[in-house]
Design a protein around this motif. Structure first.
Motif, PDB file in Angstrom:
ATOM      1  N   TYR A  33       7.409  11.935  -6.758  1.00  0.00           N
ATOM      2  CA  TYR A  33       8.272  10.696  -7.352  1.00  0.00           C
ATOM      3  C   TYR A  33       7.563  10.025  -8.199  1.00  0.00           C
ATOM      4  O   TYR A  33       6.113   9.864  -7.966  1.00  0.00           O
ATOM      5  CB  TYR A  33       9.215  10.156  -6.250  1.00  0.00           C
ATOM      6  CG  TYR A  33       8.298   9.456  -5.232  1.00  0.00           C
ATOM      7  CD1 TYR A  33       7.597   8.498  -5.381  1.00  0.00           C
ATOM      8  CD2 TYR A  33       7.855  10.575  -4.232  1.00  0.00           C
ATOM      9  CE1 TYR A  33       6.723   7.946  -4.213  1.00  0.00           C
ATOM     10  CE2 TYR A  33       7.222   9.958  -2.934  1.00  0.00           C
ATOM     11  CZ  TYR A  33       6.536   8.688  -2.929  1.00  0.00           C
ATOM     12  OH  TYR A  33       5.634   8.278  -1.977  1.00  0.00           O
ATOM     13  N   THR A  34       7.884   8.797  -8.877  1.00  0.00           N
ATOM     14  CA  THR A  34       6.988   7.901  -9.579  1.00  0.00           C
ATOM     15  C   THR A  34       6.605   6.705  -8.451  1.00  0.00           C
ATOM     16  O   THR A  34       7.413   6.247  -8.154  1.00  0.00           O
ATOM     17  CB  THR A  34       7.943   7.265 -10.812  1.00  0.00           C
ATOM     18  OG1 THR A  34       8.287   8.104 -11.561  1.00  0.00           O
ATOM     19  CG2 THR A  34       6.984   6.531 -11.581  1.00  0.00           C
ATOM     20  N   SER A  35       5.347   6.531  -8.676  1.00  0.00           N
ATOM     21  CA  SER A  35       4.751   5.425  -7.706  1.00  0.00           C
ATOM     22  C   SER A  35       3.943   4.363  -8.583  1.00  0.00           C
ATOM     23  O   SER A  35       3.543   4.850  -9.685  1.00  0.00           O
ATOM     24  CB  SER A  35       3.816   6.527  -6.755  1.00  0.00           C
ATOM     25  OG  SER A  35       3.101   5.147  -5.678  1.00  0.00           O
ATOM     26  N   SER A  36       3.680   3.388  -7.858  1.00  0.00           N
ATOM     27  CA  SER A  36       3.064   2.543  -8.752  1.00  0.00           C
ATOM     28  C   SER A  36       1.555   3.078  -9.064  1.00  0.00           C
ATOM     29  O   SER A  36       1.136   3.917  -7.938  1.00  0.00           O
ATOM     30  CB  SER A  36       2.931   1.143  -7.796  1.00  0.00           C
ATOM     31  OG  SER A  36       1.865   0.467  -8.406  1.00  0.00           O
ATOM     32  N   PRO A  37       0.774   2.447 -10.020  1.00  0.00           N
ATOM     33  CA  PRO A  37      -0.652   2.885 -10.157  1.00  0.00           C
ATOM     34  C   PRO A  37      -1.449   2.417  -8.803  1.00  0.00           C
ATOM     35  O   PRO A  37      -2.466   3.248  -8.857  1.00  0.00           O
ATOM     36  CB  PRO A  37      -0.946   1.730 -11.388  1.00  0.00           C
ATOM     37  CG  PRO A  37       0.278   1.696 -12.097  1.00  0.00           C
ATOM     38  CD  PRO A  37       1.326   1.508 -11.230  1.00  0.00           C
TER      39      PRO A  37
ATOM     40  N   ARG B 169       0.921  -1.108  -0.034  1.00  0.00           N
ATOM     41  CA  ARG B 169       0.007  -0.082   0.097  1.00  0.00           C
ATOM     42  C   ARG B 169       0.963   1.324   0.005  1.00  0.00           C
ATOM     43  O   ARG B 169       1.839   1.288   0.708  1.00  0.00           O
ATOM     44  CB  ARG B 169      -0.871   0.010   1.267  1.00  0.00           C
ATOM     45  CG  ARG B 169      -1.861  -1.168   1.156  1.00  0.00           C
ATOM     46  CD  ARG B 169      -2.793  -1.126   2.447  1.00  0.00           C
ATOM     47  NE  ARG B 169      -3.643  -0.067   2.306  1.00  0.00           N
ATOM     48  CZ  ARG B 169      -4.674   0.308   3.301  1.00  0.00           C
ATOM     49  NH1 ARG B 169      -4.666  -0.453   4.303  1.00  0.00           N
ATOM     50  NH2 ARG B 169      -5.453   1.283   2.964  1.00  0.00           N
ATOM     51  N   MET B 170       0.352   2.129  -0.639  1.00  0.00           N
ATOM     52  CA  MET B 170       1.294   3.410  -0.973  1.00  0.00           C
ATOM     53  C   MET B 170       0.284   4.329  -1.567  1.00  0.00           C
ATOM     54  O   MET B 170      -0.607   4.468  -1.533  1.00  0.00           O
ATOM     55  CB  MET B 170       2.257   3.367  -1.972  1.00  0.00           C
ATOM     56  CG  MET B 170       1.582   2.808  -3.307  1.00  0.00           C
ATOM     57  SD  MET B 170       2.634   2.008  -4.566  1.00  0.00           S
ATOM     58  CE  MET B 170       2.159   0.143  -3.685  1.00  0.00           C
ATOM     59  N   SER B 171       1.023   5.887  -0.988  1.00  0.00           N
ATOM     60  CA  SER B 171       0.534   7.031  -1.285  1.00  0.00           C
ATOM     61  C   SER B 171       0.895   7.478  -2.744  1.00  0.00           C
ATOM     62  O   SER B 171       1.832   6.907  -3.395  1.00  0.00           O
ATOM     63  CB  SER B 171       0.692   8.261  -0.354  1.00  0.00           C
ATOM     64  OG  SER B 171       2.233   8.303  -0.163  1.00  0.00           O
ATOM     65  N   ALA B 172       0.344   8.443  -3.470  1.00  0.00           N
ATOM     66  CA  ALA B 172       0.519   8.883  -4.546  1.00  0.00           C
ATOM     67  C   ALA B 172       1.908   9.521  -5.030  1.00  0.00           C
ATOM     68  O   ALA B 172       2.735   9.368  -6.005  1.00  0.00           O
ATOM     69  CB  ALA B 172      -0.421   9.722  -5.350  1.00  0.00           C
ATOM     70  N   GLY B 173       2.402   9.904  -3.902  1.00  0.00           N
ATOM     71  CA  GLY B 173       3.930  10.545  -3.762  1.00  0.00           C
ATOM     72  C   GLY B 173       3.843  12.190  -4.504  1.00  0.00           C
ATOM     73  O   GLY B 173       5.129  12.832  -4.284  1.00  0.00           O
ATOM     74  N   THR B 174       2.597  12.617  -4.425  1.00  0.00           N
ATOM     75  CA  THR B 174       2.667  13.917  -5.047  1.00  0.00           C
ATOM     76  C   THR B 174       2.854  15.164  -3.950  1.00  0.00           C
ATOM     77  O   THR B 174       3.104  16.286  -4.449  1.00  0.00           O
ATOM     78  CB  THR B 174       1.351  14.526  -5.751  1.00  0.00           C
ATOM     79  OG1 THR B 174       0.178  13.962  -4.634  1.00  0.00           O
ATOM     80  CG2 THR B 174       0.879  13.465  -6.806  1.00  0.00           C
TER      81      THR B 174
ATOM     82  N   ALA C 135       9.619   4.835  -6.600  1.00  0.00           N
ATOM     83  CA  ALA C 135      10.956   5.559  -6.294  1.00  0.00           C
ATOM     84  C   ALA C 135      10.712   6.319  -5.008  1.00  0.00           C
ATOM     85  O   ALA C 135      11.338   7.461  -5.088  1.00  0.00           O
ATOM     86  CB  ALA C 135      10.887   6.283  -7.705  1.00  0.00           C
ATOM     87  N   ILE C 136      10.027   6.058  -4.216  1.00  0.00           N
ATOM     88  CA  ILE C 136      10.035   6.747  -3.046  1.00  0.00           C
ATOM     89  C   ILE C 136      11.458   7.044  -2.357  1.00  0.00           C
ATOM     90  O   ILE C 136      11.532   7.846  -1.534  1.00  0.00           O
ATOM     91  CB  ILE C 136       9.021   6.134  -1.697  1.00  0.00           C
ATOM     92  CG1 ILE C 136       8.830   7.069  -0.746  1.00  0.00           C
ATOM     93  CG2 ILE C 136       9.627   4.831  -1.254  1.00  0.00           C
ATOM     94  CD1 ILE C 136       7.832   6.568   0.233  1.00  0.00           C
TER      95      ILE C 136
END
Length: 493
Positions: free
Chosen positions: A277-281, A267-272, A415-416
Motif C-alpha cells: 500500500y502507499t506509505s509516506s516517504p 513512524r511507519m513501515s514501508a508497507g511492502t 493508506a495502511i
C-alpha cells in the motif's frame, strides 16, 4: 570274591586317560562322580561318548545369561534386549501404525498421518540429541484440507521458536535435530518443497480487512494479541503506523496570537510486506516487524492540553504512542503569546514559537532522534503580534508574518487502512483579528489535520486519532492537541 580295585589302592594321578580304553568305563560302574582331584588332567572329548560342545547336544535353557560374557543382551541403535527375550529392534526408521489423532513421537519413528477425519497435532520428542529423526508422511494426501500441526516441544524448528503447520497435500518431511541453535531441520522428501502457506492470527482494536490483509486500528490503549504466526510462504511480519498525541496550542492574549502545537511523531513501515500500500516517504526502506505468539501492549498517546490564562499559557506536550519496539514521541506544545517558553516545546514535531527563536532544544522536531525522522521543527522567529505554526510530520511549521497567522507544518498521508488518510499535521499559529491580522489556512490546514484560530471563535483542536497539533490562540484560548493512533496490518489468508 570278585577281583576289584579299591580307590584306596590307587595313587592320585596313577590312572591317566591314555590308560583307559574307549568305552571300558560305563556310568553304571561308577559309585558316584569322579572328582577333579582324582584326574591327572582333563578328560579328552574323544574319550567321551557324547560331545558336550556340539549345540545339538545342549538342551534349551541349559545356559543361563549369567554364564555368558557381557550383560547377556544385544544392543542395536541404542536399544537393548536380553538374550532369550522377545521384542523388536529397529535398525532404521521405526514406522508406526497409521495415526489419526494427537500423537507424541519418539526419536527414530516414522509416522503415517491420516487427517481425512480432521486435523491433529504431532509433538516432536523433548530434549532431542544430534541426529534424532522423526519422519511424517501425509497418509491420505489430505494435509491441505486438514493440516498437521508439528509441536516443537521446546526446541526450535528451522531456527524459529514456532510450531509449524504441514498443509500441502502429499507432504513427506523428515525432521532431523541438529543443535539448540538450528533445532529440527525439515527435509522434504516428496514432490512438495514447502510447508504450505500459513498466516498470522491475532486480535485487538477495531478489526477490518482489505483483500487478503487484516487491519487492527487502535484509537485507545489496549493489547494486540498474536495467537499464532505463519511461515515465510504466508505471513510472519506486521506493517505499522504509530502516531503520537499532538501538542496543545499556546494561548493567545488580547490582540496577540499564540503558537500552534507540534504534531505527534509519526513512524511507519514501508508497507511492502502486506500488499505494498502507499506509505509516506517516512516509511521508505523501513521493515515490518516480525511478531511471535504473544501479547503486545499498545499505547495510544493523548493530545496535549491547550494553554490558557491571560497572559496566555504554553500548550502542553502530547503523549507517546508505542507498539513493540516502536515509540513515537508526543508533539511539542505551542508557545504562548508574549511569553517566552517556560518548558521544552520539542517533541515528535516541535511546537511553534511566538517571540522566541529556537535554542536550547526548544521547538525542535524528531526529538528524541530516530531515522527516518518522525517529525519536524516548529515555526521559529515569529514576528509580533502573530505566532508560528507547529511542525508537522511532513514539513516544518511556518514562521508567522507580522500581518497574519501561520500554517502548521504539513502532515503525511498513509493508506495502511486501505484508503489514503492524512495524519500528524502541525497546529496553525494564531493571528490577531482584533488588529486586522487574520488567521490563515482552512479548517483542514489544506488537507492535513490541525487546529487554528478563527476570528471571534475558539481555535480548533488537533484532529482526534490523527495526532494533529492544537491551534494557537487568536485573541482567545487555544486548541487541544489531537490524540494519536496505532494501526497494524498483515496478511491473514
Amino acid at each position: 570274591m570278585t577281583n576289584k580295585i579299591k580307590e584306596s589302592n590307587i595313587t592320585d594321578g596313577a590312572v591317566t586317560s591314555d590308560k583307559i580304553a574307549p568305552g571300558t568305563i560305563a556310568n553304571d560302574r561308577l559309585a558316584g562322580s569322579i572328582s577333579n582331584d582324582k584326574l591327572a588332567g582333563s578328560i579328552a572329548i574323544s574319550k567321551l561318548a557324547t560331545d558336550p560342545t556340539n549345540a545339538s547336544n545342549i538342551s534349551s535353557g541349559t545356559l543361563a545369561n549369567a554364564r555368558l560374557t557381557g550383560s547377556g543382551a544385544i544392543t542395536v541403535n541404542g536399544t537393548s534386549i536380553a538374550l532369550g527375550a522377545s521384542g523388536d529392534i529397529s535398525a532404521g526408521t521405526d514406522w508406526q501404525a497409521v495415526k489419526t489423532a494427537n500423537y507424541t513421537a519418539v526419536a527414530g519413528q516414522g509416522i503415517f498421518a491420516n487427517t481425512s477425519g480432521g486435523a491433529f497435532t504431532i509433538t516432536l520428542p523433548a530434549s532431542p540429541t544430534i541426529g534424532d529423526e522423526v519422519h511424517i508422511v501425509d497418509y491420505a494426501r489430505t494435509f491441505a484440507s486438514n493440516a498437521v500441526t508439528v509441536d516443537r516441544n521446546g526446541s526450535k524448528i528451522d531456527t524459529v521458536e514456532t510450531n509449524f503447520t504441514l498443509s500441502t497435500n502429499g507432504l513427506s518431511v523428515r525432521f532431523v535435530f541438529i543443535d539448540a541453535t538450528q533445532g529440527w531441520r525439515a527435509i522434504f522428501d516428496d514432490v512438495s518443497t514447502s510447508y504450505g502457506a500459513t498466516f498470522i492470527s491475532a486480535t485487538g482494536g477495531t478489526e477490518s480487512t482489505s483483500g487478503s490483509y487484516k487491519i487492527h486500528t487502535f484509537n485507545s490503549s489496549s493489547n494486540f494479541v498474536v495467537s499464532s504466526v505463519g511461515n515465510p510462504a504466508g505471513s510472519t511480519t506486521v506493517d505499522y503506523l504509530v502516531v503520537a498525541g499532538g501538542g496543545g496550542g499556546g494561548a493567545g492574549a488580547p490582540g496577540d496570537g499564540g503558537a500552534g502545537g507540534g504534531a505527534g511523531g509519526a513512524r511507519m513501515s514501508a508497507g511492502t510486506d502486506s500488499g505494498s500500500y502507499t506509505s509516506s516517504p517516512l516509511g521508505t526502506g523501513v521493515s515490518a516487524i516480525t511478531v511471535s505468539a504473544q501479547t503486545y501492549p499498545i499505547t495510544v498517546g493523548a493530545g496535549g492540553s491547550l494553554g490558557s490564562g491571560v497572559p496566555g499559557g504554553q500548550g502542553s506536550k502530547g503523549s507517546d504512542s508505542t507498539f513493540s519496539t516502536i515509540t513515537s514521541s508526543g508533539g511539542g506544545g505551542g508557545d504562548a503569546a508574549n511569553t517566552p517558553a517556560t518548558a521544552d516545546t520539542s517533541g515528535g514535531s516541535g511546537g511553534g514559537s511566538h517571540q522566541q527563536g529556537p535554542g536550547g532544544g526548544l521547538f525542535a522536531g524528531n526529538t528524541p532522534p530516530v531515522s527516518p525522522p518522525q517529525g519536524n521543527d516548529g515555526g521559529a522567529n515569529a514576528a509580533h503580534p502573530t505566532a508560528g505554526g507547529g511542525g508537522g510530520a511532513g514539513a516544518a511549521g511556518t514562521p508567522a508574518a507580522a500581518t497574519a497567522g501561520s500554517k502548521g507544518g504539513a502532515g503525511i498521508t498513509n493508506a495502511i487502512t486501505g484508503s489514503s488518510v492524512g495524519y500528524a499535521g502541525g497546529g496553525a499559529g494564531g493571528g490577531s483579528p482584533g488588529r486586522s491580522y487574520p488567521d490563515v489556512g482552512g479548517p483542514d490546514n489544506d488537507g492535513f489535520p490541525f487546529g487554528g484560530g478563527n476570528s471571534g471563535s475558539a481555535p480548533r483542536p488537533g484532529s482526534a486519532n490523527k495526532g494533529g497539533g492544537g491551534g494557537g490562540g487568536s485573541d482567545n484560548a487555544a486548541g487541544n492537541g489531537g490524540s494519536g493512533v496505532v494501526i497494524l496490518r498483515y496478511q491473514y489468508q
